[in-house]
Design a protein around this motif. Structure first.
Motif, short mmCIF file in Angstrom:
data_model
loop_
_atom_site.label_atom_id
_atom_site.label_comp_id
_atom_site.label_asym_id
_atom_site.label_seq_id
_atom_site.Cartn_x
_atom_site.Cartn_y
_atom_site.Cartn_z
N GLU A 42 0.85 -1.38 0.21
CA GLU A 42 0.06 -0.03 -0.15
C GLU A 42 0.82 1.03 -0.24
N ASP A 43 2.06 1.16 0.37
CA ASP A 43 3.08 2.41 0.54
C ASP A 43 4.41 1.76 0.83
N ALA A 44 5.49 2.22 0.91
CA ALA A 44 6.68 1.89 1.01
C ALA A 44 7.12 0.89 2.13
N LEU A 48 7.86 -3.19 1.99
CA LEU A 48 9.20 -3.44 2.47
C LEU A 48 8.83 -4.43 3.75
N ARG A 49 7.75 -4.14 4.45
CA ARG A 49 7.33 -5.37 5.26
C ARG A 49 6.98 -6.66 4.68
N ARG A 50 6.37 -6.59 3.50
CA ARG A 50 5.85 -7.84 2.70
C ARG A 50 6.99 -8.36 2.28
N ALA A 51 8.15 -7.45 1.73
CA ALA A 51 9.36 -8.33 0.94
C ALA A 51 10.23 -8.90 1.96
N ALA A 54 8.65 -12.26 2.75
CA ALA A 54 9.05 -13.09 1.67
C ALA A 54 10.41 -13.67 1.60
N VAL A 55 11.41 -12.86 2.11
CA VAL A 55 12.63 -13.33 2.56
C VAL A 55 12.81 -14.19 3.64
N ALA A 56 12.35 -13.92 4.70
CA ALA A 56 12.15 -14.90 5.92
C ALA A 56 11.49 -16.22 5.53
N MET A 70 12.83 1.47 -5.87
CA MET A 70 12.39 -0.02 -5.54
C MET A 70 13.85 -1.13 -5.36
N MET A 71 14.77 -0.72 -5.94
CA MET A 71 16.03 -1.41 -5.70
C MET A 71 16.53 -0.91 -4.10
N SER A 72 16.29 0.18 -3.99
CA SER A 72 16.89 0.75 -2.48
C SER A 72 16.04 -0.02 -1.48
N LEU A 73 14.40 -0.08 -1.63
CA LEU A 73 13.71 -0.74 -0.80
C LEU A 73 14.05 -2.39 -0.63
N ALA A 74 14.35 -2.71 -1.82
CA ALA A 74 14.52 -4.38 -1.96
C ALA A 74 16.07 -4.65 -1.07
N LEU A 75 16.75 -3.61 -1.27
CA LEU A 75 18.14 -3.92 -0.62
C LEU A 75 17.99 -3.99 1.02
N GLN A 76 17.07 -3.26 1.43
CA GLN A 76 16.72 -3.26 2.96
C GLN A 76 16.32 -4.46 3.34
#
Length: 295
Positions: A42-44, A48-51, A54-56, A70-76
Motif C-alpha cells: 500500500e506504501d513503501a 518493505l514489510r511484505r518483502a 518473503a525473504v524470511a 524500488m531497488m533501494s527498498l529491496a536492498l533493505q
C-alpha cells in the motif's frame, strides 16, 4: 533452493512501466520452470514489510521491478541474508542495474537473465554501503547535488523539468559548503567543497559517472570530492560528470576508503536517490553484503 521467486513490484515506476514490466518478466521466469508470486504494498513501509516476509519465508530470490527507489527498498530486505536479489530495471534512473550490467527497460531479457543465473547457481556477491540502518548500492550524495534534489522535491512540477529549474536556482545561490570529514577513522579534516559523493557504484542521476572508478566488489568506496568551485567552474565541471572526465579536474579529488564520516550544516544526504537524512553521518562499505543475479 526453492523454485518460488518473488517479484517485488512498484506499479508506478516509469509512468506505469513497473506494473507492465512485471508480466513479461514473470513469463520468462515461469518458462524457465520457476513459480512466481508478486509482492506489492500500500506504501513503501508496507511493501518493505511484505518483502521481508518473503525473504524470511525462504523465497528463492527477490526480484525488484521498478527503478532505483524500488531497488533501494529491496536492498533493505535482502542485505545480510543469503537470498539473491535481481532487478527488472524500468525506472528513470536505473543506476544500480546499470552498474551491474543488467538489461535496462527490457523486462523479458531481465527475467531470462535472472532465471539463467538462478539455474546455474552463479549469483555473485557485491558490497553495499551502510549508513545507520540504511543500506545503499550506488552512491550517497551530499552537497550541491543533494540540495538540487531537496529543491526539486519541493516543486510541484512534472518530470525532469523541475530538476533543471532546481539546478539553475541552486547555481544562483550556491556557496561552497564547510565540511568536516574523517576517512578510515583518521584525523578530522575541515574543507570547503561543492559536493562529496560516496560511491559503492559509479553512477547516480541516471548515468552521471560521479564516482567513475568505483568497483562494487572491492571492499572500498570511491569518494569523489568536488572542491570549492565558483559558479563558472561548476558550470564547466558538471557536464563532464556524464563521461567521468570530471575526475581529471584539479578541483576534484578521489579517495578510496572503507568508511567515511561526513558533517556539514543544512545538508541532506541522499542514497540511491532516496533521502537519507541530515548530516552528520558515518558510511561504511560492507564487503559481500548481498548476492545479486548479475553476470
Amino acid at each position: 533452493m526453492t523454485s518460488e521467486i518473488t517479484l517485488f513490484v512498484n506499479p508506478t515506476a516509469g509512468s506505469g512501466r513497473g506494473a507492465r514490466a512485471a508480466q513479461p518478466a514473470a513469463s520468462a521466469l515461469r518458462d524457465a520452470g520457476f513459480s512466481v508470486r508478486t509482492v506489492l504494498g500500500e506504501d513503501a513501509d508496507d511493501a518493505l514489510r511484505r518483502a521481508r516476509e518473503a525473504v524470511a519465508g525462504g523465497t528463492g530470490a527477490l526480484i525488484a521491478v521498478g527503478g532505483d527507489g524500488m531497488m533501494s527498498l529491496a536492498l533493505q530486505a535482502v542485505a545480510g541474508t543469503t537470498t539473491p536479489l535481481g532487478a527488472v530495471a524500468v525506472g528513470t534512473g536505473n543506476d544500480f542495474a546499470r552498474a551491474l550490467g543488467l538489461p535496462l527497460r527490457d523486462p523479458a531479457a531481465a527475467g531470462r537473465l535472472a532465471a539463467g543465473i538462478l539455474k546455474d547457481g552463479t549469483a555473485r556477491a557485491i558490497d553495499l554501503g551502510r549508513a545507520g540502518e540504511r543500506w545503499f548500492g550506488s552512491v550517497l550524495a551530499s552537497g550541491f547535488d543533494s540540495r538540487v534534489n531537496d529543491r526539486g522535491n519541493r516543486m510541484r512540477l512534472p518530470g525532469r523539468f523541475k530538476y533543471d529549474l532546481a539546478i539553475l536556482a541552486e547555481l544562483a545561490a550556491f556557496q561552497p559548503i564547510p565540511y568536516r570529514v574523517r576517512l578510515e577513522g583518521g584525523p578530522v579534516a575541515e574543507i570547503e567543497a561543492t559536493l562529496i559523493a560516496v560511491g559503492n557504484g559509479s553512477t547516480y542521476g541516471g548515468g552521471m559517472r560521479i564516482c567513475a572508478g568505483a568497483v562494487m566488489d572491492d571492499g572500498l568506496f570511491d569518494v569523489t570530492v568536488v572542491g570549492d568551485c565558483g559558479r563558472a567552474t561548476l558550470l564547466k565541471v558538471f557536464p563532464k560528470v556524464y563521461r567521468g572526465t570530471h575526475l581529471d579536474h584539479p578541483k576534484v579529488t578521489v579517495h578510496r576508503v572503507s568508511s567515511i564520516e561526513l558533517a556539514a550544516a543544512d545538508v541532506t544526504a541522499y542514497a540511491d536517490g532516496e533521502p537519507l537524512g541530515a548530516l552528520p553521518l558515518t558510511a561504511t562499505c560492507v564487503p559481500g553484503a548481498v548476492r545479486v543475479l548479475a553476470p
